[in-house]
Design a protein around this motif. Structure first.
Motif, PDB file in Angstrom:
ATOM      1  N   TYR A 144       0.838  -1.207   0.000  1.00  0.00           N
ATOM      2  CA  TYR A 144       0.000   0.000   0.000  1.00  0.00           C
ATOM      3  C   TYR A 144       0.868   1.251   0.000  1.00  0.00           C
ATOM      4  CZ  TYR A 144      -3.217   3.601   1.635  1.00  0.00           C
ATOM      5  OH  TYR A 144      -3.948   4.758   1.761  1.00  0.00           O
ATOM      6  N   LEU A 145       1.859   1.284   0.884  1.00  0.00           N
ATOM      7  CA  LEU A 145       2.721   2.469   1.001  1.00  0.00           C
ATOM      8  C   LEU A 145       3.535   2.705  -0.263  1.00  0.00           C
ATOM      9  CD1 LEU A 145       3.947   2.008   4.673  1.00  0.00           C
ATOM     10  CD2 LEU A 145       2.357   3.754   3.827  1.00  0.00           C
ATOM     11  N   GLY A 146       3.896   1.632  -0.969  1.00  0.00           N
ATOM     12  CA  GLY A 146       4.650   1.780  -2.204  1.00  0.00           C
ATOM     13  C   GLY A 146       3.873   2.510  -3.286  1.00  0.00           C
ATOM     14  N   ALA A 147       2.563   2.437  -3.222  1.00  0.00           N
ATOM     15  CA  ALA A 147       1.715   3.092  -4.220  1.00  0.00           C
ATOM     16  C   ALA A 147       1.144   4.416  -3.721  1.00  0.00           C
ATOM     17  CB  ALA A 147       0.573   2.164  -4.621  1.00  0.00           C
ATOM     18  N   GLN A 148       1.206   4.661  -2.408  1.00  0.00           N
ATOM     19  CA  GLN A 148       0.568   5.847  -1.826  1.00  0.00           C
ATOM     20  C   GLN A 148       1.475   7.073  -1.977  1.00  0.00           C
ATOM     21  OE1 GLN A 148      -1.919   7.849  -1.202  1.00  0.00           O
ATOM     22  NE2 GLN A 148      -2.860   6.259   0.011  1.00  0.00           N
ATOM     23  N   THR A 149       0.913   8.159  -2.481  1.00  0.00           N
ATOM     24  CA  THR A 149       1.701   9.380  -2.688  1.00  0.00           C
ATOM     25  C   THR A 149       1.178  10.567  -1.896  1.00  0.00           C
ATOM     26  OG1 THR A 149       0.352   9.969  -4.604  1.00  0.00           O
ATOM     27  CG2 THR A 149       2.366   8.683  -5.022  1.00  0.00           C
ATOM     28  N   GLN A 150       0.059  10.408  -1.232  1.00  0.00           N
ATOM     29  CA  GLN A 150      -0.528  11.531  -0.504  1.00  0.00           C
ATOM     30  C   GLN A 150      -0.836  11.125   0.936  1.00  0.00           C
ATOM     31  OE1 GLN A 150      -4.193  12.630  -2.390  1.00  0.00           O
ATOM     32  NE2 GLN A 150      -4.864  10.531  -2.621  1.00  0.00           N
ATOM     33  N   PRO A 151      -1.062  12.107   1.814  1.00  0.00           N
ATOM     34  CA  PRO A 151      -1.398  11.766   3.204  1.00  0.00           C
ATOM     35  C   PRO A 151      -2.589  10.819   3.254  1.00  0.00           C
ATOM     36  CG  PRO A 151      -1.032  14.124   2.988  1.00  0.00           C
ATOM     37  CD  PRO A 151      -1.044  13.558   1.596  1.00  0.00           C
ATOM     38  N   PHE A 152      -2.602   9.973   4.307  1.00  0.00           N
ATOM     39  CA  PHE A 152      -3.693   9.013   4.433  1.00  0.00           C
ATOM     40  C   PHE A 152      -4.003   8.789   5.901  1.00  0.00           C
ATOM     41  CE2 PHE A 152       0.121   6.502   4.704  1.00  0.00           C
ATOM     42  CZ  PHE A 152      -0.160   5.497   5.605  1.00  0.00           C
ATOM     43  N   LEU A 153      -5.149   8.162   6.147  1.00  0.00           N
ATOM     44  CA  LEU A 153      -5.568   7.827   7.503  1.00  0.00           C
ATOM     45  C   LEU A 153      -5.281   6.360   7.766  1.00  0.00           C
ATOM     46  CD1 LEU A 153      -9.016   9.642   7.750  1.00  0.00           C
ATOM     47  CD2 LEU A 153      -6.772  10.446   8.509  1.00  0.00           C
ATOM     48  N   LEU A 154      -4.718   6.103   8.936  1.00  0.00           N
ATOM     49  CA  LEU A 154      -4.423   4.749   9.390  1.00  0.00           C
ATOM     50  C   LEU A 154      -5.343   4.499  10.573  1.00  0.00           C
ATOM     51  CD1 LEU A 154      -2.326   2.426   8.947  1.00  0.00           C
ATOM     52  CD2 LEU A 154      -0.939   3.545  10.693  1.00  0.00           C
ATOM     53  N   SER A 155      -6.363   3.654  10.375  1.00  0.00           N
ATOM     54  CA  SER A 155      -7.375   3.398  11.405  1.00  0.00           C
ATOM     55  C   SER A 155      -7.140   2.036  12.034  1.00  0.00           C
ATOM     56  CB  SER A 155      -8.775   3.455  10.805  1.00  0.00           C
ATOM     57  OG  SER A 155      -9.015   4.739  10.275  1.00  0.00           O
ATOM     58  N   PHE A 156      -6.914   2.050  13.337  1.00  0.00           N
ATOM     59  CA  PHE A 156      -6.654   0.821  14.073  1.00  0.00           C
ATOM     60  C   PHE A 156      -7.961   0.051  14.251  1.00  0.00           C
ATOM     61  CE2 PHE A 156      -2.889   3.106  14.619  1.00  0.00           C
ATOM     62  CZ  PHE A 156      -1.902   2.258  15.077  1.00  0.00           C
ATOM     63  N   PRO A 157      -7.898  -1.277  14.265  1.00  0.00           N
ATOM     64  CA  PRO A 157      -9.121  -2.075  14.400  1.00  0.00           C
ATOM     65  C   PRO A 157      -9.833  -1.793  15.716  1.00  0.00           C
ATOM     66  CG  PRO A 157      -7.196  -3.471  13.961  1.00  0.00           C
ATOM     67  CD  PRO A 157      -6.699  -2.091  14.158  1.00  0.00           C
ATOM     68  N   PRO A 158     -11.152  -1.607  15.673  1.00  0.00           N
ATOM     69  CA  PRO A 158     -11.901  -1.370  16.910  1.00  0.00           C
ATOM     70  C   PRO A 158     -12.063  -2.636  17.745  1.00  0.00           C
ATOM     71  CG  PRO A 158     -13.372  -1.399  15.035  1.00  0.00           C
ATOM     72  CD  PRO A 158     -11.985  -1.520  14.494  1.00  0.00           C
TER      73      PRO A 158
END
Length: 170
Positions: A144-158
């Motif tokens: 995922y990070l290899g393709a991601q170029t912009q800020p993103f949200l990382l949501s931990f499992p509830p």
């Protein structure tokens, strides 16, 4: 109770029709006869619903997470995750992500090595002072990070067993 289901082809057709209308006010609904209806000025669109039993699709989407971080630099996170992944071993790729305050810790601990790296993030959690953690196989996040170029949200499992979710605009 059965949930109404509308075909994707029908929705694409409706989208094409609505694209020709400028800022149309719509009324959407289901008729007592079991039809999907859309009304607007100069438009009355209706179609039969799909018949049958469908799986409870809402069960496939995780609950909203009370613990979320905004990662502003995916390239930096990719580098930090790659650095820690070097310490994993073939039989255990286990990597833990820990979020507390403005710090995301990436931790690898096994019988051969241990390391911790920190990354500054924006903590958007309901209770940012409380630690949230999840254990992952980093290979999926690396992709995922290899393709991601912009800020993103990382949501931990509830809840335990729910997935770690990454989301961004676009």
């Amino acid at each position: 109770p059965l949930a109404p289901a509308v075909s994707g082809r029908l929705l694409r057709s409706l989208t094409n029709i609505l694209a020709t209308m400028e800022n149309a006010a719509l009324t959407l609904g289901f008729s007592p006869e079991g039809r999907f209806q859309v009304q607007a000025r100069g438009l009355f669109f209706h179609a039969n619903l799909l018949e049958g039993r469908f799986p409870p699709w809402k069960d496939d989407f995780p609950e909203p997470s009370p613990s979320t971080a905004q990662v502003s630099d995916p390239t930096q996170m990719l580098q930090v995750l790659r650095d820690t992944t070097r310490f994993t071993i073939r039989c255990s790729r286990t990597t833990e992500l820990r979020l507390q305050g403005p710090v995301l810790k990436i931790v690898v601990e096994n019988e051969e090595a241990s390391t911790t790296r920190e990354l500054l993030v924006k903590n958007l959690s309901e209770r940012p002072e409380e630690e949230a953690s999840v254990v992952i196989d980093p290979r999926h996040l690396l992709g995922y990070l290899g393709a991601q170029t912009q800020p993103f949200l990382l949501s931990f499992p509830p809840t335990k067993g729910a997935p770690l979710c990454c989301s961004s605009e676009g």
